[in-house]
Scaffold this motif. Structure first.
Motif, mmCIF file in Angstrom:
data_model
loop_
_atom_site.group_PDB
_atom_site.id
_atom_site.type_symbol
_atom_site.label_atom_id
_atom_site.label_comp_id
_atom_site.label_asym_id
_atom_site.label_seq_id
_atom_site.Cartn_x
_atom_site.Cartn_y
_atom_site.Cartn_z
ATOM 1 N N LEU B 240 0.847 -1.206 0.000
ATOM 2 C CA LEU B 240 0.000 0.000 0.000
ATOM 3 C C LEU B 240 0.877 1.248 0.000
ATOM 4 C CD1 LEU B 240 -2.842 1.277 0.256
ATOM 5 C CD2 LEU B 240 -2.611 1.062 2.728
ATOM 6 N N SER B 241 1.931 1.219 0.813
ATOM 7 C CA SER B 241 2.840 2.375 0.863
ATOM 8 C C SER B 241 3.501 2.589 -0.485
ATOM 9 C CB SER B 241 3.933 2.137 1.908
ATOM 10 O OG SER B 241 3.361 1.823 3.141
ATOM 11 N N LEU B 242 3.897 1.503 -1.088
ATOM 12 C CA LEU B 242 4.570 1.593 -2.380
ATOM 13 C C LEU B 242 3.646 2.221 -3.419
ATOM 14 C CD1 LEU B 242 7.266 0.671 -3.755
ATOM 15 C CD2 LEU B 242 5.948 -1.278 -4.611
ATOM 16 N N MET B 243 2.396 1.741 -3.427
ATOM 17 C CA MET B 243 1.433 2.298 -4.380
ATOM 18 C C MET B 243 1.227 3.788 -4.110
ATOM 19 S SD MET B 243 0.403 0.002 -6.510
ATOM 20 C CE MET B 243 -1.157 0.505 -7.198
ATOM 21 N N ALA B 244 1.073 4.133 -2.812
ATOM 22 C CA ALA B 244 0.846 5.539 -2.456
ATOM 23 C C ALA B 244 2.038 6.386 -2.882
ATOM 24 C CB ALA B 244 0.598 5.663 -0.958
ATOM 25 N N ALA B 245 3.243 5.862 -2.663
ATOM 26 C CA ALA B 245 4.440 6.614 -3.030
ATOM 27 C C ALA B 245 4.528 6.777 -4.536
ATOM 28 C CB ALA B 245 5.680 5.890 -2.501
ATOM 29 N N LEU B 246 4.169 5.740 -5.264
ATOM 30 C CA LEU B 246 4.253 5.783 -6.719
ATOM 31 C C LEU B 246 3.306 6.832 -7.301
ATOM 32 C CD1 LEU B 246 4.500 2.057 -7.896
ATOM 33 C CD2 LEU B 246 6.169 3.893 -8.257
ATOM 34 N N SER B 252 -0.351 17.036 -6.186
ATOM 35 C CA SER B 252 -1.199 17.812 -7.082
ATOM 36 C C SER B 252 -2.665 17.540 -6.780
ATOM 37 C CB SER B 252 -0.896 17.422 -8.533
ATOM 38 O OG SER B 252 -1.490 16.162 -8.802
ATOM 39 N N SER B 253 -3.558 18.165 -7.511
ATOM 40 C CA SER B 253 -4.985 17.934 -7.299
ATOM 41 C C SER B 253 -5.389 16.542 -7.733
ATOM 42 C CB SER B 253 -5.809 18.970 -8.076
ATOM 43 O OG SER B 253 -5.509 18.848 -9.459
ATOM 44 N N GLN B 254 -4.550 15.892 -8.548
ATOM 45 C CA GLN B 254 -4.835 14.522 -8.987
ATOM 46 C C GLN B 254 -4.181 13.496 -8.072
ATOM 47 O OE1 GLN B 254 -7.025 14.006 -11.489
ATOM 48 N NE2 GLN B 254 -7.186 16.235 -11.428
ATOM 49 N N SER B 255 -3.432 13.997 -7.098
ATOM 50 C CA SER B 255 -2.670 13.073 -6.251
ATOM 51 C C SER B 255 -3.600 12.172 -5.445
ATOM 52 C CB SER B 255 -1.776 13.874 -5.304
ATOM 53 O OG SER B 255 -1.229 13.002 -4.345
ATOM 54 N N GLY B 256 -3.137 10.948 -5.200
ATOM 55 C CA GLY B 256 -3.932 10.005 -4.421
ATOM 56 C C GLY B 256 -3.724 10.157 -2.931
ATOM 57 N N GLY B 257 -2.853 11.004 -2.534
ATOM 58 C CA GLY B 257 -2.580 11.172 -1.107
ATOM 59 C C GLY B 257 -1.253 10.564 -0.733
ATOM 60 N N SER B 258 -0.710 11.043 0.388
ATOM 61 C CA SER B 258 0.624 10.617 0.781
ATOM 62 C C SER B 258 0.610 9.200 1.355
ATOM 63 C CB SER B 258 1.186 11.579 1.823
ATOM 64 O OG SER B 258 0.449 11.405 3.027
ATOM 65 N N VAL B 259 1.824 8.681 1.556
ATOM 66 C CA VAL B 259 1.962 7.345 2.141
ATOM 67 C C VAL B 259 1.358 7.323 3.551
ATOM 68 C CG1 VAL B 259 3.628 5.652 2.971
ATOM 69 C CG2 VAL B 259 4.007 6.796 0.775
ATOM 70 N N LEU B 260 1.717 8.315 4.351
ATOM 71 C CA LEU B 260 1.209 8.379 5.719
ATOM 72 C C LEU B 260 -0.310 8.457 5.726
ATOM 73 C CD1 LEU B 260 3.436 10.716 7.919
ATOM 74 C CD2 LEU B 260 2.949 8.274 8.194
ATOM 75 N N PHE B 261 -0.833 9.254 4.793
ATOM 76 C CA PHE B 261 -2.278 9.421 4.693
ATOM 77 C C PHE B 261 -2.959 8.067 4.495
ATOM 78 C CE2 PHE B 261 -5.967 9.888 1.847
ATOM 79 C CZ PHE B 261 -6.798 10.610 2.685
ATOM 80 N N HIS B 262 -2.399 7.274 3.577
ATOM 81 C CA HIS B 262 -3.023 5.978 3.283
ATOM 82 C C HIS B 262 -2.845 4.975 4.409
ATOM 83 C CE1 HIS B 262 -4.858 6.261 -0.636
ATOM 84 N NE2 HIS B 262 -3.885 7.101 -0.974
ATOM 85 N N LEU B 263 -1.671 5.048 5.066
ATOM 86 C CA LEU B 263 -1.422 4.086 6.145
ATOM 87 C C LEU B 263 -2.318 4.338 7.349
ATOM 88 C CD1 LEU B 263 2.466 3.608 6.214
ATOM 89 C CD2 LEU B 263 0.712 2.016 5.401
ATOM 90 N N PHE B 264 -2.673 5.603 7.570
ATOM 91 C CA PHE B 264 -3.380 5.916 8.816
ATOM 92 C C PHE B 264 -4.789 6.443 8.604
ATOM 93 C CE2 PHE B 264 1.037 5.705 9.997
ATOM 94 C CZ PHE B 264 0.971 4.948 11.154
ATOM 95 N N SER B 265 -5.368 6.160 7.470
ATOM 96 C CA SER B 265 -6.768 6.549 7.308
ATOM 97 C C SER B 265 -7.594 5.339 6.938
ATOM 98 C CB SER B 265 -6.903 7.635 6.237
ATOM 99 O OG SER B 265 -6.400 7.151 5.019
ATOM 100 N N GLY B 266 -8.902 5.535 7.065
ATOM 101 C CA GLY B 266 -9.801 4.435 6.729
ATOM 102 C C GLY B 266 -9.555 3.220 7.618
ATOM 103 N N ALA B 267 -9.689 2.049 7.015
ATOM 104 C CA ALA B 267 -9.601 0.800 7.784
ATOM 105 C C ALA B 267 -8.252 0.137 7.618
ATOM 106 C CB ALA B 267 -10.703 -0.147 7.345
ATOM 107 N N THR B 268 -7.219 0.952 7.238
ATOM 108 C CA THR B 268 -5.929 0.346 6.912
ATOM 109 C C THR B 268 -5.397 -0.548 8.029
ATOM 110 O OG1 THR B 268 -5.406 2.232 5.534
ATOM 111 C CG2 THR B 268 -3.578 0.807 6.179
ATOM 112 N N MET B 269 -5.227 0.015 9.209
ATOM 113 C CA MET B 269 -4.594 -0.758 10.283
ATOM 114 C C MET B 269 -5.522 -1.850 10.815
ATOM 115 S SD MET B 269 -1.523 0.069 10.585
ATOM 116 C CE MET B 269 -0.468 1.341 9.888
#
Lengths: 843, 350
Positions: B240-246, B252-269
């Motif tokens: 997931l981190s790799l995808m977020a980093a990629l 930008s406005s098209q960005s999917g969000g940062s690695v930290l954002f993805h790791l610590f939001s939603g139901a990730t953990m």
């Protein structure tokens, strides 16, 4: 000291060790039990064969059961006493099965056989040492009980570079090896050196000990000072002591699946085995005792004892205050791999390293198994890196193929998976059962494969035979057509005086004529068959007519045949090379026999005779039950066979000592003697005059006839459906005899003619003789059955006379062949009687 | 004398299945506490109601199947399912949603397949997805975290909302994942400043980030207790981190969000340590679990960014549940004494 890299093994568990309880007290002894139970199978491989008898006195160290082959081990009496019984008794086995045991009532004197100590055991050569190890019945004391000597003779393609002595003892509770290492480190080191020497001094000799035994490590290290033995300790983890695991820990190598450690240059022996090897060599002591841990909270006393093999477990337990009510179970071996004993009457055996009598609190009964949640803890614990949860899944589903793809057979049944399973599933039990099932499946498969192959092969063979038959039939058809064509051509050519046909054609023609004659005779015989009393006159007339016709035909055929023969015989008698062929064949046969030793031949014939005897006896027995009239004949047959066997055996016996006493050269020359004689005989035959030859043929033919008649008579008596065929054979033989006789008659004058070529009268005499022979043959052919019989009786009487004379002579001269003569006479007498009877019936 | 014939081994580790399950429940407590702190009593109510319902359904089915009810309840697997479902459902959702979800999880996803150990899909995730598809409205109303909504609803308000359906005014707010997904014009920095939930948080949105941290702690506790191995969760978080980093592209406005954002939001953990690690429905070997976890991580990102739903843990897990037996076939470990690992599809000469 050289340091050695210690490798880690995957998986493994850390069950509570519980080793201190049994190490508080020093090594103990218990008295000789009143009775010893010695199973013949205390090792892996073939069970030993008991060699003592009930009631026999035995001394300590005496072999009571002998190793059966290489993969087996001797069993010795552990002390002196009397063999009370050799019976099936419960043995230490998970199934609680029974097996043959030698039971000895001990006398308490502990008298021993004289042992043969070797002061110079280090100087003895390899074979002697291995033999001593084998003789002393040493099998692996670690667990499986592998005969120790087997591992010490690695195959030539295995170079052993590492010898590992296993002092791991990773099972909880067990301290027998720990105690041994503490008490007898010197013996272990000496034994290790012996083993190393036997394996041609491998590069590395390692004694491996888990680090939870510091005292043992220290003692062994001290004992090994100054040797090239490495004493290596490694972290405690179950199952480090498994052979494969220990090899991985100490060498980093893995034993390839399904193979033995020797394939990667490693031999592994237990410390107990090693010490036993030393004692066997140094003192000549056979393996009759071992150190066993007696432990568990259901006992008042927990310690290690040195105990005689065969001591009943209840005797040991009683000496340690066993409280049965407190015990949750009784385990032989450790809590991980040991098995629960069905009862306490089983004996201590070579592989008994521990008797564990835990209380219910100590090892509570297993909880009921729950569903597998595939948590994977088993996979983490597995030292063989299997997927136990998947194996369990497929074992339940009985998916044998998947079990094999998941490498079920690499499971060492260490029990680590069951130990960690949170659902308390008895995984190992599932694997054991599945392995058994797969083995059974393989056996069944092989069986069915074999029968399928056999069936296919048979089908193929039948098809081939059919094809061959068909081909032959076609060939015959073609040949017949061609012959027809030829005949037609010949007829068309119509040669006034037919030139003598080529030899082959003559043979063919002769055969044809003979066939013609035979069929005519057959027809005649049929026509002659007596009519029943109520036959009408018309029928009688008809029969008379047909008989006459048949007789006519027979005589015609006979005439033709004789003419043909007469025209041919002159040629063949001159044509000596033609008669060479059978002689050459005889020589050939004799030469072939040369390759077979006479002894072998005799043995083979005895064997076949014995088989026949068995059958005959069986038949006689059967007949006694339902056909009393045949019994006598059959019994006679049996007696005859017995006689034959006896004489053959006598011959063999005579031959055997002669052979054994003869030197090697004699051996080679004596064998061909018989063959040489045959060759001589054949050669003699070659040099014989045609007359002589014919005479000998005639003689042999008579003999054959006699036999055939006997057989036919027997068959008739039995009412067998072979009787007819046999009778036909007899008839044919008679025919042959007649023709040979005729030939002989013809030859006689011709030889005379040769001797006196100028005498013209002789030719007349010859033709006269031919005439006479022809007449005789014709007479014979047309003879009625009763006439034939009468003739037979006459000839038999004559022969009997001769035989009797011979017998008398032999008896006078005390000839070896008296028996043979006597039997010939009785046979002839029998036959004569039978023929007379037949004759009487006819008239 | 006759003795008990018991097969080896004769000794067992104390840890049983019930204990494993209770450990899991225990490890969810930090997350539950944090969720309750930020979003009020809704989640706690969900967890309690779902647990009771799940155990009730389990007991009922066991009774129907003629099995010893207490013996099976004691393994606590139904409790774990209830707790996880309760944690996943939006706070203050109607009671019937929770009960229905529990019924689907226990009856449909678990017992109809044969009960514990035999379910190919994670029961809680099946229930979550069934509810999400069937009741999208109720399933997409998340409460606003305490920091921005002022007060969380009181007990009475909450119970009224849950049991009577009388709505509470303005208690909901868009989740951080919703916000990022809906964004099409702002740079990420600007979005972080503008959005109330994101701006109130430290790195992944107020409340959410701490809930994830709490679940991470619970997961580490389970790892420490060796309830499961690290392979699947670490692989999932890594991919997931790799995808977020990629696909971060600098914000930008098209960005999917940062690695930290993805790791610590939603139901990730929650997903990484409590769902992906569900042993029954996951791959079994070490290598298999790495692949299984990594694939889930990739799918979560794909669904979050390019799918229709703001979060994708449940879908990703279910898709890989399908694939688990297949992965197992090709990831057998190399057994002792074998040169290389085998495939389960290998033909055996029997």
């Amino acid at each position: 000291m050289e340091l050695i890299k210690v490798w880690d093994i995957p998986g493994g568990v850390h069950p509570p060790e519980n080793k201190h309880q049994s190490m508080v007290e020093p090594l103990g002894q218990i008295e000789i039990p009143p009775q010893l139970i010695l199973p013949v199978s205390q090792h892996i491989g073939a069970p030993a064969k008991p060699i003592v008898e009930v009631g026999q006195k035995v001394l300590g160290g005496e072999v009571v059961a002998e190793a059966d082959g290489v993969f087996s081990a001797n069993v010795h009496a552990s002390t002196s006493g009397t063999v009370a019984a050799i019976v099936e008794h419960v043995v230490p086995h998970p199934s609680g099965m029974r097996d043959t045991c030698v039971i000895i009532d001990t006398d308490g004197k502990d008298e021993w056989v004289a042992l043969e100590p070797w002061e110079d055991y280090t100087q003895r050569d390899h074979d002697d040492v291995v033999k001593r190890i084998r003789d002393c019945g040493i099998a692996g004391l670690g667990g499986a009980g592998f005969p120790a000597a087997v591992k010490l003779n690695p195959r030539s393609n295995h170079t052993i570079d590492t010898l590992i002595i296993n002092g791991t003892e990773c099972e909880p509770y067990i301290t027998a090896d720990d105690m041994l290492m503490r008490e007898r480190a010197d013996e272990i080191v000496a034994g290790t050196q012996i083993l190393a020497r036997l394996l041609h001094d491998p590069e590395r000799v390692i004694i491996g000990i888990e680090d939870n035994k510091p005292e043992a490590i220290e003692r062994v290290r001290k004992a090994a000072e100054g040797t090239n033995i490495l004493v290596v300790s490694f972290p405690t983890k179950y199952p480090s002591g498994g052979e494969k695991q220990l090899i991985q820990i100490l060498t980093g190598r893995e034993v390839p699946s399904g193979q033995i450690p020797a394939t990667i240059g490693v031999v592994c022996q237990n410390v107990g085995t090693t010490a036993a090897v030393y004692r066997a060599l140094r003192y000549g002591e056979p393996l009759v005792k071992r150190i066993t841990t007696v432990v568990g909270e259901a006992l008042e006393q927990q310690r290690n004892i040195e105990v005689l093999l065969g001591t009943p477990v209840h005797y040991v337990l009683d000496k340690h205050g066993f409280n049965e009510k407190k015990a949750s179970r009784l385990v032989m071996g450790g809590p991980m791999m040991g098995f629960a004993l069905p009862d306490t009457s089983v004996p201590v055996v070579k592989t008994t390293n521990c008797l564990l009598a835990p209380s219910k609190k100590e090892l509570p009964p297993p909880e009921p198994a729950m569903a597998c949640i595939r948590c994977g803890m088993c996979a983490e614990a597995c030292p063989a890196e299997l997927l136990p949860q998947q194996l369990f899944w497929y074992a339940q589903a009985e998916d044998l193929e998947k079990l094999e793809t998941h490498n079920l057979f690499d499971c060492i049944e260490c029990g680590a998976c069951s130990y960690v399973c949170p659902s308390h599933i008895p995984l190992v039990q599932y694997y054991r059962a599945a392995k058994g099932e797969i083995r059974q499946h393989r056996i069944d498969k092989e069986k069915s494969d074999r029968s399928r192959r056999r069936f296919e092969f048979r089908q193929e063979r039948i098809a081939k035979e059919e094809a061959e038959k068909e081909a032959k039939r076609l060939a015959r058809k073609k040949a017949a057509e061609e012959a027809k064509k030829k005949l037609a051509e010949q007829k068309a050519a119509a040669p006034a005086d037919a030139k003598p046909a080529p030899a082959e054609d003559a043979d063919k023609q002769l055969a044809k004529l003979e066939r013609l004659l035979a069929s005519a005779q057959e027809r005649l015989k049929k026509a002659e068959q007596p009519l029943t009393d109520d036959a009408t006159d018309e029928q009688r007339e008809k029969q008379a007519a047909s008989i006459k016709q048949a007789e006519l035909k027979v005589s015609e055929a006979q005439k033709k045949l004789n003419e043909f023969k007469a025209s041919n015989i002159a040629k063949t008698s001159e044509n000596k090379p033609a008669s060479d062929d059978p002689v050459a064949a005889a020589i050939e046969r004799a030469k072939a026999k040369q390759t077979m030793a006479p002894e072998e031949k005799l043995r083979a014939s005895i064997e076949s005779l014995q088989k026949r005897l068995e059958k005959a006896e069986q038949k006689a027995a059967d007949a006694e039950a339902d056909k009393p009239d045949m019994v006598d004949a059959l019994k006679q047959g049996v007696a005859k066979l017995k006689e034959k066997i006896a004489s053959a055996e006598k011959e063999l016996a005579e031959l055997a000592p002669a052979k054994s006493s003869a030197s090697k050269e004699d051996k080679t020359s004596s064998t061909p003697d018989a063959a040489q004689a045959a060759i001589e005989r054949a050669k003699a035959k070659m040099s014989m005059s045609p007359e002589e030859k014919l005479r000998s043929t005639l003689e042999s033919l008579y003999k054959r006839l006699e036999k055939a008649e006997q057989k036919a008579a027997d068959a008739k008596a039995e009412g067998s459906d072979k009787a007819e065929a046999l009778q036909q054979g007899v008839d044919k033989l008679k025919e042959k005899i007649a023709s040979t006789q005729q030939e002989l008659d013809e030859v006689k004058p011709s030889t005379v003619a040769e001797e006196t070529p100028q005498d013209p009268a002789t030719s007349d005499a010859a033709s006269l003789a031919i005439e006479k022979a022809k007449a005789k043959a014709a007479a014979m052919a047309t003879m009625s059955a009763s006439d034939k019989l009468r003739n037979q009786v006459d000839s038999l009487e004559a022969r009997l006379e001769k035989s009797r004379a011979k017998l008398a002579k032999a008896e006078q001269e005390n000839d070896d062949n008296v028996d043979a003569f006597r039997s010939a006479v009785t046979k002839l007498e029998d036959k004569l009687a039978a023929t007379r009877e037949q004759l009487a019936e006819h008239e | 004398m006759a003795l008990k014939r018991i097969t080896s081994p004769h000794t067992h580790r104390a840890l049983g299945t019930g204990a494993v399950m209770r450990n899991v429940v225990f490890a969810t407590l930090p997350g539950l506490v944090v969720l309750t702190y930020f979003f009020g009593l809704g989640t706690l109510h969900n967890v309690l109601l779902a647990s009771i319902a799940a155990m009730g359904f389990e007991a009922a089915v066991m009774k129907l199947r003629g099995r010893p009810v207490w013996f099976y309840l004691r393994d606590c697997s139904a409790l774990v399912t209830g707790v996880l479902l309760g944690l996943a459902l939006p706070p203050y959702c109607p009671w019937w949603l929770v009960v229905l979800g529990s019924a689907v999880a226990i009856i449909l996803a678990k017992q109809l397949y044969g009960g514990m150990g035999f379910n190919p899909f994670n029961p809680a995730m099946v229930a979550y997805v069934v509810l999400l598809i069937s009741f999208p409205l109720q399933m997409s109303q998340w409460a606003a975290p305490q920091d921005i909504g002022g007060q969380t609803p009181g007990i009475v308000e909450a119970l009224k909302q849950i049991w009577l359906g009388s709505p509470i005014d303005g208690y909901t707010a868009a989740t951080p994942l919703d916000t990022v997904k809906q964004n099409s014009s702002l740079m990420l920095d600007a979005l972080y400043l503008q959005d109330p939930v994101l701006s109130a948080g430290q790195f992944a949105g107020a409340g959410w980030e701490w809930a994830n941290v709490a679940f991470l702690l619970g997961g580490l506790y389970l790892l420490y207790r060796r309830i499961f191995t690290w392979h699947a969760p670490v692989a999932m978080l890594a991919s997931l981190s790799l995808m977020a980093a990629l696909f971060y592209d600098g914000g930008s406005s098209q960005s999917g969000g940062s690695v930290l954002f993805h790791l610590f939001s939603g139901a990730t953990m929650l997903g990484a340590f409590f769902i992906v690690t569900d042993p029954v429905s996951s791959a079994v070997s070490t290598r298999g679990r790495l692949i299984y976890g990594a694939a889930i991580g990739v799918l979560i990102y794909v669904i979050r960014i390019w799918g229709n739903y703001p979060d994708g843990v449940a879908f990703a897990v279910l898709l890989l549940n399908f694939a688990a037996p297949f992965i197992d076939y090709y990831t057998l470990p190399r057994t002792y004494g074998h040169k290389k690992s085998e495939r389960a599809t290998r033909k055996v000469d029997q």
